[in-house]
Design an enzyme around this catalytic site. Sequence first.
Site, PDB file in Angstrom:
ATOM      1  N   HIS A 286       0.880  -1.452   0.285  1.00 46.68           N
ATOM      2  CA  HIS A 286      -0.355  -0.286   0.131  1.00 46.68           C
ATOM      3  C   HIS A 286       0.761   1.191  -0.243  1.00 46.68           C
ATOM      4  O   HIS A 286       0.929   1.998  -0.765  1.00 46.68           O
ATOM      5  CB  HIS A 286      -1.013   0.031   1.424  1.00 46.68           C
ATOM      6  CG  HIS A 286      -2.010  -0.750   1.425  1.00 46.68           C
ATOM      7  ND1 HIS A 286      -2.532  -1.743   2.271  1.00 46.68           N
ATOM      8  CD2 HIS A 286      -2.689  -1.013   0.455  1.00 46.68           C
ATOM      9  CE1 HIS A 286      -3.405  -2.662   2.661  1.00 46.68           C
ATOM     10  NE2 HIS A 286      -3.165  -2.374   1.138  1.00 46.68           N
TER      11      HIS A 286
ATOM     12  N   ARG B  59      -1.702  -6.067  -8.608  1.00 46.19           N
ATOM     13  CA  ARG B  59      -0.255  -6.308  -8.602  1.00 46.19           C
ATOM     14  C   ARG B  59      -0.154  -7.612  -9.194  1.00 46.19           C
ATOM     15  O   ARG B  59       1.306  -7.724 -10.358  1.00 46.19           O
ATOM     16  CB  ARG B  59      -0.457  -7.547  -6.936  1.00 46.19           C
ATOM     17  CG  ARG B  59      -0.415  -6.768  -5.957  1.00 46.19           C
ATOM     18  CD  ARG B  59      -0.769  -6.854  -4.849  1.00 46.19           C
ATOM     19  NE  ARG B  59      -2.684  -7.064  -4.891  1.00 46.19           N
ATOM     20  CZ  ARG B  59      -3.244  -7.332  -3.788  1.00 46.19           C
ATOM     21  NH1 ARG B  59      -2.846  -7.685  -2.799  1.00 46.19           N
ATOM     22  NH2 ARG B  59      -4.614  -7.103  -3.728  1.00 46.19           N
TER      23      ARG B  59
HETATM   24  P1  ADP Z   1      -9.494  -3.821  -1.296  1.00 44.09           P
HETATM   25  O1  ADP Z   1     -10.529  -4.883  -0.154  1.00 44.09           O
HETATM   26  O2  ADP Z   1     -10.386  -2.568  -1.371  1.00 44.09           O
HETATM   27  O3  ADP Z   1      -8.956  -4.599  -2.111  1.00 44.09           O
HETATM   28  P2  ADP Z   1      -6.974  -3.522  -0.375  1.00 44.09           P
HETATM   29  O4  ADP Z   1      -6.746  -2.709   1.628  1.00 44.09           O
HETATM   30  O5  ADP Z   1      -7.017  -4.881   0.425  1.00 44.09           O
HETATM   31  O6  ADP Z   1      -7.927  -3.076  -0.227  1.00 44.09           O
HETATM   32  O7  ADP Z   1      -6.191  -3.012  -1.329  1.00 44.09           O
HETATM   33  C1  ADP Z   1      -6.016  -1.851  -1.719  1.00 44.09           C
HETATM   34  C2  ADP Z   1      -5.690  -1.451  -2.925  1.00 44.09           C
HETATM   35  O8  ADP Z   1      -4.138  -1.044  -2.628  1.00 44.09           O
HETATM   36  C3  ADP Z   1      -6.175  -2.218  -4.063  1.00 44.09           C
HETATM   37  O9  ADP Z   1      -6.119  -0.919  -4.589  1.00 44.09           O
HETATM   38  C4  ADP Z   1      -5.033  -3.008  -4.148  1.00 44.09           C
HETATM   39  O10 ADP Z   1      -5.125  -3.485  -5.339  1.00 44.09           O
HETATM   40  C5  ADP Z   1      -3.634  -2.499  -3.707  1.00 44.09           C
HETATM   41  N1  ADP Z   1      -3.096  -3.248  -3.485  1.00 44.09           N
HETATM   42  C6  ADP Z   1      -2.742  -4.173  -2.308  1.00 44.09           C
HETATM   43  N2  ADP Z   1      -1.569  -4.518  -1.983  1.00 44.09           N
HETATM   44  C7  ADP Z   1      -1.157  -4.039  -2.522  1.00 44.09           C
HETATM   45  C8  ADP Z   1       0.160  -4.309  -3.237  1.00 44.09           C
HETATM   46  N3  ADP Z   1       1.376  -5.399  -2.382  1.00 44.09           N
HETATM   47  N4  ADP Z   1       1.079  -3.897  -4.611  1.00 44.09           N
HETATM   48  C9  ADP Z   1       0.214  -2.826  -5.173  1.00 44.09           C
HETATM   49  N5  ADP Z   1      -1.531  -2.231  -4.669  1.00 44.09           N
HETATM   50  C10 ADP Z   1      -1.531  -3.202  -3.080  1.00 44.09           C
END
Ligand code: ADP
Length: 163
Positions: A17, A94
């Site tokens: 994130h 990802r």
């Molecule tokens: P959601 O439940 O809405 O997917 P997350 O907290 O899992 O919420 O993810 C929020 C955003 O961050 C999403 O767009 C997700 O693809 C992105 N994200 C999560 N982990 C990573 C990562 N390791 N690298 C890049 N983006 C990420």
Amino acid sequence: MRRAIFPGSFDPLTNGHLDIITRSAPLFDEMIVAVLNNADKRPMFSVDERCAMIRDVLPTVDTGDCRMLVESFSGLTADFARERQATAIVRGIRAVSDYEYELRMALMNRRLEPQIETVFLMAGEEYSYVSSTLMKQVFELGGRVAGLIPELVESKMRDKLNP
Ligand code: ADP
């Protein structure tokens, strides 16, 4: 004034994130990290705990001149983005497996709010396998997650498991 929202569950915040936040910050004047209050999921951390952790960690990463805000929201992401007068929704991709879901969400959000664009950023290679769910699973089983989540988040996870 270019304002974006970066919506997600952030249960908990990972370095993946943070990678998306540091990559997208230079593109905007203001970014709201929008923590979804999702009643369906059983989160490890409450929305308030998640927001507090993000607020504590954000000053440790480089977001340049972009003003950073952290807010919780419930309901439709598109509604929240409109209410905050954001012009963009930032999401991270990802792997191919993220694409289908993200495409559907982006198209639906565009239908709901045609003037708001979803902006996708590719994950840093080193975090492309990192998800909040995987971090929780590995941590709960005693695996090492150092370097993949902020230290503060790791210590809060430890507190949760051994209250
Ligand atoms: P959601 O439940 O809405 O997917 P997350 O907290 O899992 O919420 O993810 C929020 C955003 O961050 C999403 O767009 C997700 O693809 C992105 N994200 C999560 N982990 C990573 C990562 N390791 N690298 C890049 N983006 C990420």
